[in-house]
Design a protein around this motif. Sequence first.
Motif, PDB file in Angstrom:
ATOM      1  N   UNK A 132      -7.184  -4.101  -2.693  1.00 14.44           N
ATOM      2  CA  UNK A 132      -7.751  -3.022  -1.877  1.00 14.44           C
ATOM      3  C   UNK A 132      -7.109  -2.863  -0.509  1.00 14.44           C
ATOM      4  N   UNK A 133      -5.964  -3.497  -0.313  1.00 13.17           N
ATOM      5  CA  UNK A 133      -5.238  -3.393   0.945  1.00 13.17           C
ATOM      6  C   UNK A 133      -4.636  -1.983   1.098  1.00 13.17           C
ATOM      7  N   UNK A 134      -4.816  -1.379   2.288  1.00 13.21           N
ATOM      8  CA  UNK A 134      -4.179  -0.093   2.605  1.00 13.21           C
ATOM      9  C   UNK A 134      -2.881  -0.383   3.346  1.00 13.21           C
ATOM     10  N   UNK A 135      -1.824   0.316   3.048  1.00 13.82           N
ATOM     11  CA  UNK A 135      -0.615   0.167   3.860  1.00 13.82           C
ATOM     12  C   UNK A 135       0.175   1.459   3.946  1.00 13.82           C
ATOM     13  N   UNK A 136       0.921   1.575   5.056  1.00 14.71           N
ATOM     14  CA  UNK A 136       1.712   2.754   5.371  1.00 14.71           C
ATOM     15  C   UNK A 136       3.132   2.539   4.885  1.00 14.71           C
TER      16      UNK A 136
END
Length: 151
Positions: free
Chosen positions: A107-111
């Motif tokens: 569930x990690x968000x990254x750009x």
Amino acid sequence: MARNPKERLVSHPPLFTTFKPAGIGGMKLETVILELDEYEAIRLADYEGLEHEQAAEAMGISRSTFTRLVERARKKLASMLIDGLKLMIDGGSIHFKENMYQCLDCHHFFKSTIHEEKEKCPLCHSEHLVDFAKGFGHGRCCHKKARKNEC
Ligand SMILES: [Zn+2]
Ligand SMILES: [Zn+2]
């Protein structure tokens, strides 16, 4: 090909796209669509606190166009709050400058830059990723824009 002046630049895809008042079934609610350029106008002017001049430049539009855009966006947000509308963020003639991903496993968000397509989560190395730009129907078009230095 000349740049379509109606295509606005949006920093990155929003993470949250649907809002509604608590405790009311979604079916009964009228829906208002906040377009991605309107979302970006709110983000730049009201969240980041930029002057209209700077915000307009970031989106590649004129200051007067930006002012109209942010006013229209605020009106939609206000009627969502007051009239209890469901709000969805979608559409608009835009390109993203950067992309966002979410890993479906941790569930990690990254750009990420719009140039590189990510295949693995940097934390858990899972390949189950949600590509947000793609979810809004963007990807290659944004990449091309970025390469031509229009972003
Ligand atoms: Zn992960
Ligand atoms: Zn695009």
